[in-house]
Write an enzyme that holds these catalytic residues in place. Sequence first.
Site, PDB file in Angstrom:
ATOM      1  N   CYS A   1       0.187   3.831   2.716  1.00  0.00           N
ATOM      2  CA  CYS A   1       0.657   3.306   4.008  1.00  0.00           C
ATOM      3  C   CYS A   1       2.130   3.648   4.213  1.00  0.00           C
ATOM      4  CB  CYS A   1       0.485   1.790   4.080  1.00  0.00           C
ATOM      5  SG  CYS A   1      -1.216   1.238   3.977  1.00  0.00           S
TER       6      CYS A   1
ATOM      7  N   CYS B   1       0.835  -1.214   0.000  1.00  0.00           N
ATOM      8  CA  CYS B   1       0.000   0.000   0.000  1.00  0.00           C
ATOM      9  C   CYS B   1       0.866   1.259   0.000  1.00  0.00           C
ATOM     10  CB  CYS B   1      -0.900  -0.064   1.232  1.00  0.00           C
ATOM     11  SG  CYS B   1      -1.612   1.489   1.743  1.00  0.00           S
TER      12      CYS B   1
END
Length: 107
Positions: free
Chosen positions: A35, A32
């Site tokens: 993230c 991600c």
Amino acid sequence: MSVAAAVTDATFKQEVLESNIPVLVDFWAPWCGPCRMVAPVVDEIAQQYSDQVKVVKVNTDENPSVASQYGIRSIPTLMIFKDGQRVDTVVGAVPKTTLANTLDKHL
């Protein structure tokens, strides 16, 4: 220097729900992009609030039961737990000020 500790399905209850101080949980996954963008911010928060807040990370790929238990649909999702209850949620890669302001409401 304190950096967010990894928490798993097996340790979530003990580390988060039974913590005697508020806990910021970063739900993330290695693939991600956002993230990875928010990770340094989470680590800065961990250092800044080291006396007041425990900061942990949950890899949603490796720990699907905690993620589904809390209805994690998109990551990163940052949740604040206090006395075993979820008290706030921030979704997405947010600036440090947003995260700090959200945390301050619960300290």
